[in-house]
Design an enzyme around this catalytic site. Structure first.
Site, PDB file in Angstrom:
ATOM      1  N   HIS A  99      16.937  50.613  25.698  1.00  0.00           N
ATOM      2  CA  HIS A  99      16.633  49.378  24.973  1.00  0.00           C
ATOM      3  C   HIS A  99      17.644  49.301  23.832  1.00  0.00           C
ATOM      4  O   HIS A  99      18.089  50.346  23.323  1.00  0.00           O
ATOM      5  CB  HIS A  99      15.267  49.419  24.290  1.00  0.00           C
ATOM      6  N   ASP A 102      16.833  51.572  20.978  1.00  0.00           N
ATOM      7  CA  ASP A 102      16.932  53.025  21.207  1.00  0.00           C
ATOM      8  C   ASP A 102      18.276  53.551  20.728  1.00  0.00           C
ATOM      9  O   ASP A 102      18.376  54.684  20.279  1.00  0.00           O
ATOM     10  CB  ASP A 102      16.844  53.380  22.701  1.00  0.00           C
ATOM     11  N   ASP A 294      10.718  52.855  38.014  1.00  0.00           N
ATOM     12  CA  ASP A 294      10.494  53.712  36.859  1.00  0.00           C
ATOM     13  C   ASP A 294       9.567  54.818  37.326  1.00  0.00           C
ATOM     14  O   ASP A 294       8.371  54.596  37.570  1.00  0.00           O
ATOM     15  CB  ASP A 294       9.876  52.937  35.688  1.00  0.00           C
ATOM     16  N   ASP A 305      -1.339  54.572  29.576  1.00  0.00           N
ATOM     17  CA  ASP A 305       0.001  54.771  30.125  1.00  0.00           C
ATOM     18  C   ASP A 305       0.568  56.084  29.603  1.00  0.00           C
ATOM     19  O   ASP A 305       1.240  56.111  28.581  1.00  0.00           O
ATOM     20  CB  ASP A 305       0.845  53.570  29.646  1.00  0.00           C
TER      21      ASP A 305
END
Ligand code: XLS
Ligand code: CA
Ligand code: CA
Length: 438
Positions: A99, A102, A294, A305
């Site tokens: 991202h 990040d 993913d 999650d």
């Protein structure tokens, strides 16, 4: 400087190896069903979990011990780039994903963020040139910053919407510059908490508008990555619009976007939606929308999650079965959107985690290839539906049959075909046999 000095290059040593820093099943050069494992699996490192996150959870702060902990701001961002390439090299990962937030600090203005991104992207580009590593996908984080409390594409605040557009624009430019093979949209805050304050139609129309703008801009700048939407039913938002594969596909079809997008499917998101991962892959595959994966897994005992590294061979086999049936993932790959547990705080744990994940998928690939090669399951399915191959069944499939012609057939049919067993338990026993034998 080395950030992972205690660990050398991870090599394949075979299933009898007891070396915790070796692959037991992932042998990049080994051919399976006509391609090498490396070509099939296209593994990627998730920048956020491996380099940016530190193990915090809603009840506690970071626990991870990393070689860049003493740094801050841009110095930390730069150190992480070095660490990323060292890690990918040692781990034999050819791809990575990130991202925008990040890789670079947001700073105090959009302009400063753009500048920080440019500086870090210079370093990443350099690292990619020297190492040959590739960008599987990048994305814009439009969920962490408080401005996105009401959503990004689905926000009630037009200025926030514009900010999201600015992040996507930059993301597409970065993707083009780094040769990203895909570009991902995950709508963590694209949904609602209560309908009492929500204009659902406007929110969904606006999301579609943002996607269309992104498609147009990518075309304008000549960025030919595959666009991907990543479904997830909830978390952080209570009800997310990209709920699962089926919902997302119909959204894309409704807004005439389906020819521009495929799906990035995540295992833990599938289970949160009440599906298995292979269910999600099948839905995407039969609609020509299977883009990328993913790889991770949730925990049967926890309802959120957890993004654990995938170690379940059974699930991996069924996942790879769908991938092989799809003739691969094209531009997509297998991104470890997975994090080490909070207690696994040492840098070495990042290696153990990726080794376990890569070995699990490698083994799953081999089992799935054998299942396909033998055709036992395919033959069973073929036979199960054989009544649609001839006679009245063939008329139904070809579109020749009508309600009236079928009713007439049923009225005159004195000896209807008997139902046959679905043989589920036999088939599951066979699947176990493949997993244990291969
Ligand atoms: C979060 C998502 C996210 C996407 C990319 O649950 O998995 O990490 O993959 O924004
Ligand atoms: Ca994900
Ligand atoms: Ca996740």
């Amino acid at each position: 400087m080395a950030y992972f000095e205690n660990v050398g290059k991870i090599n394949y040593e075979g299933s009898r190896s007891t070396n915790p820093f070796a692959f037991k099943y992932y042998n990049p050069e080994e051919k399976v069903a006509g391609k090498t494992m490396e070509e099939h699996l296209r593994f990627a490192m998730a920048y956020w979990h491996t380099l940016t996150a530190g193990g915090s959870d809603p009840f506690g702060t970071d626990t991870a011990v990393r070689g860049w902990d003493h740094l801050s701001g841009m110095d930390k961002a730069k150190a992480r780039v070095e660490a990323a390439f060292e890690f990918m090299d040692k781990m034999n990962l050819q791809y990575f994903c990130f991202h925008d937030v990040d890789i670079a600090p947001e700073g105090s203005s959009l302009n400063e963020f753009y500048g920080n991104i440019d500086t870090v992207v210079d370093l990443i580009e350099q690292g990619m040139k020297t190492s040959g590593k590739k960008l599987l996908w990048n994305t814009a984080n439009m969920f962490t910053n408080p401005r996105y409390m009401h959503g990004a594409g689905s926000t009630c605040n037009a200025d926030v919407y514009a900010h999201a557009a600015a992040q996507i624009k930059k993301g597409l430019e970065v993707g083009k510059r780094l040769g990203a093979e895909n570009y991902v949209f995950w709508g963590g805050r694209e949904g609602y908490e209560t309908l009492l304050n929500t204009d659902m139609k406007l929110e969904m129309d606006n999301m579609a508008r943002l996607f269309s703008m992104a498609v147009d801009y990518a075309k304008e700048i000549g960025f030919d990555a595959q666009f991907l939407i990543e479904p997830k039913p909830k978390e952080p938002t209570k009800h997310q619009y990209d709920f699962d594969a089926a919902t997302t596909i119909s959204f894309l079809q409704k807004y005439d976007l389906d020819q521009h997008f495929k799906l990035n499917l995540e295992a833990n998101h599938a289970t949160l939606a009440g599906h298995t991962f292979d269910h999600e892959l099948r839905v995407a595959r039969i609609n020509g929308m299977l883009g990328s994966l993913d790889a991770n897994q949730g925990d049967m005992l926890l309802g959120w999650d957890t993004d654990e590294f995938p170690v379940n061979i059974y699930d991996a086999t069924l996942t790879l079965y769908e991938v092989l049936k799809n003739d691969g993932l094209g531009k997509g790959g297998i991104n470890f959107d997975a994090k080490v547990r909070r207690q696994s705080f040492e840098p070495e744990d990042l290696f153990h985690a990726h080794i376990a994940g890569m070995d699990t998928y490698a083994k799953g690939l081999k089992v799935a290839a054998k299942m396909l090669e033998d055709g036992a399951f395919d033959n069973f399915v073929e036979k199960r539906y054989s009544s649609f191959k001839e006679g009245i069944g063939a008329d139904i499939v070809s579109g020749k049959a009508t309600l009236a012609s079928l009713a007439e057939y049923a009225l005159n049919n004195n000896q209807p075909r008997k139902n046959e067993s679905g043989r589920q338990e036999m088939l599951k026993g066979m699947l176990n046999q493949y997993i244990l034998a291969e």
